[in-house]
Motif scaffolding. Sequence first.
Motif, short mmCIF file in Angstrom:
data_model
loop_
_atom_site.label_atom_id
_atom_site.label_comp_id
_atom_site.label_asym_id
_atom_site.label_seq_id
_atom_site.Cartn_x
_atom_site.Cartn_y
_atom_site.Cartn_z
N UNK A 1 0.73 4.88 2.76
CA UNK A 1 0.37 4.02 3.86
C UNK A 1 0.52 2.57 3.40
N UNK A 2 1.04 1.73 4.27
CA UNK A 2 1.26 0.33 3.96
C UNK A 2 0.06 -0.48 4.44
N UNK A 3 -0.02 -1.74 4.01
CA UNK A 3 -1.10 -2.62 4.41
C UNK A 3 -0.97 -3.06 5.86
N UNK A 4 -1.97 -3.76 6.31
CA UNK A 4 -2.02 -4.24 7.69
C UNK A 4 -1.33 -5.60 7.76
N UNK B 1 -5.74 3.36 15.80
CA UNK B 1 -4.69 4.09 16.52
C UNK B 1 -3.84 4.92 15.58
N UNK B 2 -3.55 4.40 14.39
CA UNK B 2 -2.77 5.16 13.41
C UNK B 2 -3.49 6.46 13.04
N UNK B 3 -4.80 6.39 12.91
CA UNK B 3 -5.58 7.57 12.53
C UNK B 3 -5.79 8.51 13.72
N UNK B 4 -5.91 7.95 14.91
CA UNK B 4 -6.26 8.73 16.10
C UNK B 4 -5.13 8.86 17.11
N UNK C 1 2.47 -1.58 17.79
CA UNK C 1 3.61 -1.74 16.87
C UNK C 1 3.16 -1.60 15.42
N UNK C 2 2.04 -2.25 15.09
CA UNK C 2 1.52 -2.17 13.73
C UNK C 2 1.09 -0.75 13.40
N UNK C 3 0.52 -0.05 14.36
CA UNK C 3 0.13 1.34 14.16
C UNK C 3 1.34 2.20 13.84
N UNK D 1 4.64 4.81 9.52
CA UNK D 1 6.00 4.96 8.99
C UNK D 1 7.05 5.16 10.05
N UNK D 2 6.79 4.69 11.26
CA UNK D 2 7.71 4.91 12.37
C UNK D 2 8.39 3.62 12.82
#
Length: 63
Positions: free
Chosen positions: A1-4, A19-22, A50-52, A57-58
């Motif tokens: 996982x990359x940083x924010x 959102x990335x987690x859920x 977009x950040x999510x 990784x998308x």
Amino acid sequence: MMGVDHDLTNKADEAAVWLAVNWWKAPRPLVPSLRKRFGLTSQEAISAMRESARIRGLNNEKP
């Protein structure tokens, strides 16, 4: 996982990570849901989405 991405507001950072987690259980449509849950503007919600995607990784960036 990359940083924010720190160009986002703290609220949008929090929304992106949440959102990335859920992703699969987040209420749809996403923009109104993120706006209500995190108090974001429409633009901040879109940036959080977009950040999510980047966190998951998308991204569509070319190498």
